[in-house]
Design a protein around this motif. Structure first.
Motif, PDB file in Angstrom:
ATOM      1  N   CYS A 130       3.758  -1.139  -3.968  1.00 18.28           N
ATOM      2  CA  CYS A 130       4.225  -0.653  -2.668  1.00 18.28           C
ATOM      3  C   CYS A 130       3.023  -0.235  -1.828  1.00 18.28           C
ATOM      4  O   CYS A 130       1.896  -0.135  -2.327  1.00 18.28           O
ATOM      5  N   GLU A 131       3.279   0.013  -0.545  1.00 17.61           N
ATOM      6  CA  GLU A 131       2.246   0.446   0.389  1.00 17.61           C
ATOM      7  C   GLU A 131       2.765   1.639   1.191  1.00 17.61           C
ATOM      8  O   GLU A 131       3.948   1.692   1.547  1.00 17.61           O
ATOM      9  N   HIS A 132       1.877   2.568   1.477  1.00 18.18           N
ATOM     10  CA  HIS A 132       2.202   3.719   2.319  1.00 18.18           C
ATOM     11  C   HIS A 132       1.101   3.890   3.358  1.00 18.18           C
ATOM     12  O   HIS A 132      -0.036   3.437   3.163  1.00 18.18           O
TER      13      HIS A 132
ATOM     14  N   LYS B 188      -2.429   1.552  -1.099  1.00 20.17           N
ATOM     15  CA  LYS B 188      -1.764   0.513  -1.887  1.00 20.17           C
ATOM     16  C   LYS B 188      -1.619   1.011  -3.321  1.00 20.17           C
ATOM     17  O   LYS B 188      -2.619   1.367  -3.959  1.00 20.17           O
ATOM     18  N   THR B 189      -0.397   1.032  -3.805  1.00 18.82           N
ATOM     19  CA  THR B 189      -0.128   1.402  -5.197  1.00 18.82           C
ATOM     20  C   THR B 189      -0.065   0.131  -6.024  1.00 18.82           C
ATOM     21  O   THR B 189       0.778  -0.747  -5.758  1.00 18.82           O
ATOM     22  N   ILE B 190      -0.964   0.020  -7.002  1.00 22.19           N
ATOM     23  CA  ILE B 190      -1.138  -1.223  -7.758  1.00 22.19           C
ATOM     24  C   ILE B 190      -0.863  -0.955  -9.234  1.00 22.19           C
ATOM     25  O   ILE B 190      -1.405   0.000  -9.813  1.00 22.19           O
TER      26      ILE B 190
ATOM     27  N   LEU C 250       5.208   1.729   4.136  1.00 28.97           N
ATOM     28  CA  LEU C 250       4.807   0.630   5.028  1.00 28.97           C
ATOM     29  C   LEU C 250       5.648  -0.592   4.694  1.00 28.97           C
ATOM     30  O   LEU C 250       5.446  -1.234   3.655  1.00 28.97           O
ATOM     31  N   ALA C 251       6.606  -0.887   5.546  1.00 32.04           N
ATOM     32  CA  ALA C 251       7.503  -2.031   5.334  1.00 32.04           C
ATOM     33  C   ALA C 251       7.014  -3.197   6.184  1.00 32.04           C
ATOM     34  O   ALA C 251       7.082  -3.155   7.427  1.00 32.04           O
ATOM     35  N   ARG C 252       6.527  -4.217   5.547  1.00 36.95           N
ATOM     36  CA  ARG C 252       6.012  -5.380   6.270  1.00 36.95           C
ATOM     37  C   ARG C 252       7.153  -6.327   6.639  1.00 36.95           C
ATOM     38  O   ARG C 252       8.066  -6.549   5.826  1.00 36.95           O
ATOM     39  N   PRO C 253       7.113  -6.900   7.832  1.00 41.15           N
ATOM     40  CA  PRO C 253       8.157  -7.866   8.212  1.00 41.15           C
ATOM     41  C   PRO C 253       8.007  -9.150   7.406  1.00 41.15           C
ATOM     42  O   PRO C 253       6.922  -9.450   6.888  1.00 41.15           O
ATOM     43  N   PRO C 254       9.073  -9.935   7.244  1.00 39.53           N
ATOM     44  CA  PRO C 254       8.971 -11.201   6.503  1.00 39.53           C
ATOM     45  C   PRO C 254       8.020 -12.164   7.198  1.00 39.53           C
ATOM     46  O   PRO C 254       7.878 -12.149   8.432  1.00 39.53           O
ATOM     47  N   ARG C 255       7.359 -12.989   6.423  1.00 36.37           N
ATOM     48  CA  ARG C 255       6.381 -13.925   6.990  1.00 36.37           C
ATOM     49  C   ARG C 255       7.038 -14.984   7.861  1.00 36.37           C
ATOM     50  O   ARG C 255       6.439 -15.500   8.797  1.00 36.37           O
TER      51      ARG C 255
END
Length: 514
Positions: free
Chosen positions: A332-334, A356-358, A296-301
């Motif tokens: 990271c997030e998947h 969410k990998t923490i 999961l690639a989040r766009p820049p704020r």
């Protein structure tokens, strides 16, 4: 804007820009604030008004037929001596619009002769009378009648928007606490965390950040109670207004699986609700093959418009490391998806799983990593899973609306003595926020370069915090003059929002006369 008014506007703008232009100053021997010999005097004839923008707000209310809609739907007074129902409702909304936050502030306005002249009123209700009017609401049907009247006006404002406005309506639902220190307010209760008060439900339109429906409940009631009924009302309102599709969103308290099949049967309705991370769902997520997960690639704020700046030292992180506190760091997030049928549903729906990998750290050392799962259920079969996660996260913007209702318009101050009357006050005070949104939506927007500027102004007003709107648009000092059959607001100082205000007034007055 008339040519002579434009010339005055430009002259004032040039004067203030000349004062504020970049300059090289020599060291000053004295402070900038040098006024000393200050005197006050009383003017004999000229009347001036601090919140001069209230005239434009009142003109807008007349343009959209607000008073007529309220009087047609609400019948709480047997005779009108001298106030109508709309007078009471607008009195409370205008009190908030002028920057005041409690009923007692009405006493300041009713003793302001310029304010009364500016609205063409000989008098307005005092605080006691306003409170008595709130207590005239004795049933939920009466409050809903007021909300339906406001929504009828709201739909009329929407119908004046561009066709792109009607692509999709996004309806959000959430609950919030309205605490009180009072001990004698009927209908209040104690919440799960020990707060006394009420637990209002807020159903809003995310497109314009307008509260469509408010429902007051005791503090011990669950967030989702009666939410399905008001979501149905929101669907009917948006469908009648002409929206082509409708999206319902809510957090894990609003999954309401008993209603999902019914909403799925409506072809123009989709839903995206959080769902509790139960042990069963966690097991399903953990059993998924690793190939089912996508990053999961989040766009820049935000986009840097000039050049990036160095970040300051993270003081909090340094202290946490020095004192060996446990720290959780997102690595990271998947995202993955499966078919899932809740127990109360006949159909299976799309279950979006975010993992969410923490990293769990203490001091400078990593102890272990852990996975946390978040679940969303939807009947949207077309949109990619990542985009649905982003849409669900955008529902958090409703928290900003709730914050504005609580601390901007102070709609949840609970000034009267029972659940229904405080509910009515919430609706009337939140009308000030709706008027702000309508003010932005009803601004004229032409074509070309100027049209792009006007569309940006419309968007800025809709997204603007209430405090800034009051300071920028409403609190414009004006001289109030009666000339023949005209009521003239003469602006006494320059503001960057004068031009859209005058353009809006010209458009609303012209259409009202037509």
């Amino acid at each position: 804007m008339k040519n002579h008014n434009r010339q005055k506007f430009l002259r004032r703008k040039r004067r203030i820009q000349r004062r504020l232009r970049p300059r090289r100053f020599a060291s000053r021997p004295v402070p900038v604030f040098t006024a000393r010999n200050i005197h006050y005097d009383v003017c004999g004839r000229v009347r001036a008004l601090g919140p001069g923008g209230i005239g434009a707000v009142h003109l807008l209310a007349g343009r959209v037929g607000l008073a007529h809609a309220i009087d047609g739907a609400l019948h709480l007074l047997k005779i009108h001596l001298p106030y109508h129902e709309s007078d009471h409702v607008l009195n409370i909304a205008y009190n908030v619009m002028c920057g005041h936050d409690c009923l007692q502030d009405l006493e300041l306005l009713r003793n302001d002769e310029a304010y009364l002249d500016a609205l063409g009123a000989s008098r307005i209700p005092d605080p006691t009378t306003a409170g008595d009017f709130c207590r005239r609401f004795e049933s939920a049907d009466q409050v809903d009648a007021l909300q339906d009247a406001l929504n009828a006006v709201r739909a009329g404002v929407w119908k004046r928007q561009d066709p792109a406005f009607f692509d999709r309506a996004v309806i959000d639902a959430d609950g919030t606490m309205a605490p009180t220190g009072g001990e004698c307010k009927a209908g209040m209760d104690i919440s799960y965390d020990g707060q006394w008060g009420y637990h209002p439900l807020v159903v809003s339109l995310a497109n314009t950040r307008e509260p469509l429906y408010l429902l007051n409940r005791p503090a011990n009631r669950p967030s989702h109670e009666q939410a399905a009924g008001y979501l149905d009302k929101g669907i009917a309102l948006c469908r009648a207004a002409g929206f082509q599709s409708i999206l319902l969103r809510g957090d894990t308290d609003f999954s309401q699986t008993a209603h999902l099949d019914r909403w799925d049967d409506q072809k123009d309705v989709t839903f995206l609700f959080g769902i509790d991370a139960s042990p069963k769902l966690k097991i399903l997520a953990e059993l998924l093959d690793e190939s089912a997960w996508r990053t999961l690639a989040r766009p820049p704020r935000y986009q840097v418009k000039t050049q990036g700046r160095a970040r300051p030292a993270n003081v909090k992180e340094k202290i946490v490391a020095e004192r060996n506190f446990e720290r959780l760091r997102l690595r990271c997030e998947h995202v993955a998806e499966i078919e899932y049928r809740p127990a109360k549903c006949r159909k299976a729906y799309r279950l979006i799983i975010t993992r969410k990998t923490i990293d769990v750290e203490m001091g400078q050392e990593k102890l272990w990593d852990e996975h946390r799962y978040f679940f969303h259920i939807t009947n949207d079969r077309q949109t990619p899973a990542a985009e649905l996660v982003f849409s669900a996260n955008q529902r958090c913007d409703q928290e900003n609306l709730i914050e504005q209702l609580k601390n901007g318009v102070k709609a949840m101050r609970l000034p009267v003595d029972d659940l229904t009357s405080n509910w009515a006050y919430m609706v009337m005070a939140s009308l000030a926020w709706s008027l702000k949104a309508w003010w932005g939506l009803m601004l004229p927007a032409g074509g070309g370069r100027a049209g792009e500027t006007h569309r940006k102004q419309k968007h800025d007003v809709v997204r603007m915090e209430f405090k800034r709107f009051v300071a920028s648009v409403v609190r414009l000092p004006c001289q109030v003059i009666k000339s023949g059959r005209r009521l003239i607001y003469r602006l006494l100082s320059w503001s960057s929002w004068q031009e859209p205000l005058l353009a809006g007034v010209a458009a609303w007055r012209t259409r009202a006369q037509c």
